[in-house]
Design a protein around this motif. Sequence first.
Motif, mmCIF file in Angstrom:
data_model
loop_
_atom_site.group_PDB
_atom_site.id
_atom_site.type_symbol
_atom_site.label_atom_id
_atom_site.label_comp_id
_atom_site.label_asym_id
_atom_site.label_seq_id
_atom_site.Cartn_x
_atom_site.Cartn_y
_atom_site.Cartn_z
ATOM 1 N N CYS A 108 28.923 71.982 26.351
ATOM 2 C CA CYS A 108 29.947 72.771 27.063
ATOM 3 C C CYS A 108 29.611 73.062 28.522
ATOM 4 C CB CYS A 108 30.160 74.114 26.352
ATOM 5 S SG CYS A 108 30.762 74.006 24.667
ATOM 6 N N CYS A 141 34.251 74.651 23.789
ATOM 7 C CA CYS A 141 34.133 74.169 25.159
ATOM 8 C C CYS A 141 35.499 74.132 25.846
ATOM 9 C CB CYS A 141 33.540 72.760 25.189
ATOM 10 S SG CYS A 141 31.939 72.580 24.370
ATOM 11 N N THR A 195 34.033 69.286 28.122
ATOM 12 C CA THR A 195 32.771 68.796 27.581
ATOM 13 C C THR A 195 32.025 67.986 28.634
ATOM 14 O OG1 THR A 195 33.853 66.830 26.656
ATOM 15 C CG2 THR A 195 33.610 68.748 25.215
#
Length: 283
Positions: A177, A197, A200
């Motif tokens: 994340c 997240c 990403t």
Amino acid sequence: MTQCPMQIGGGLVLAFLLSACATTYDHHSDDPQLTALQAMSQTECEETDVIRGWNACSRHAAEQAYEYALMSSNAYDVDTFELGERFQYIEHEYEQANGFGYVLYERRLNGETTEVIIAFRGTDFTSGPDWLHGNLLTGQRRSALALFDDVSDRYDVTPSVTGHSLGGALATQVSLCRDVHLSVVFDSSPRFSKALCEETYLNRNFSVVEFGEINYILRLFGREADQLYTSLNCTREGGAVTQHSMHTLARCLTSMAALDSDPARAIADRNAITAPDHWPAPR
């Protein structure tokens, strides 16, 4: 004892017991530490270059990982290993309410901070909150992301993350994340999710596992992050739970790194770490 690193992703393990191999890693950097990881992944492991049962590929992996292994062990008990003058201990926290814990270090060179490392604590098997918020719910993963953001705001360098077992899962969650300098995990649990997240990232993820340790089953049926993966057979005694010990793996990696590295040898001497009895005798 000659397993080699491999790149894996999506839960597919390509190989385990290789005596000679070459793998590639797609990302490049001028950072010497990261370049060393890339070089390791491109090294062909030859049986002719074996020292005390370990080929060059395994020894190189140990040399890159041992400091993070010592920090990951210290996340459980901060006084377990001394890291020497190159590292500065900053803080150590443990939240009993949800079991989340970590230790923070700075790597120093000529008085300057060159790397900041967050080592996440793994599961305390006797802690109910740890099991609930770390292994079943998302509380610890959210705490890890918040901590990374806080540490990032405090420093001009991008932090690295490391950890063992659940701590490895927390490091992986952060690496998924956030933009991290480096992620190094040990016997990691596959407890991470892209759902946490906002976006990403594809970072440099380095995973070291003890062959046969208990989380192997979880990783076999779970999804793995994209990472450079090294399986070693450091522990010869006990079952899957004993082989999961971060303390034992940290000592083994340090002993292995000390076969080639003077700094690793100094850390081994400082902590009275000696090679396991089952290693072949020096020639």
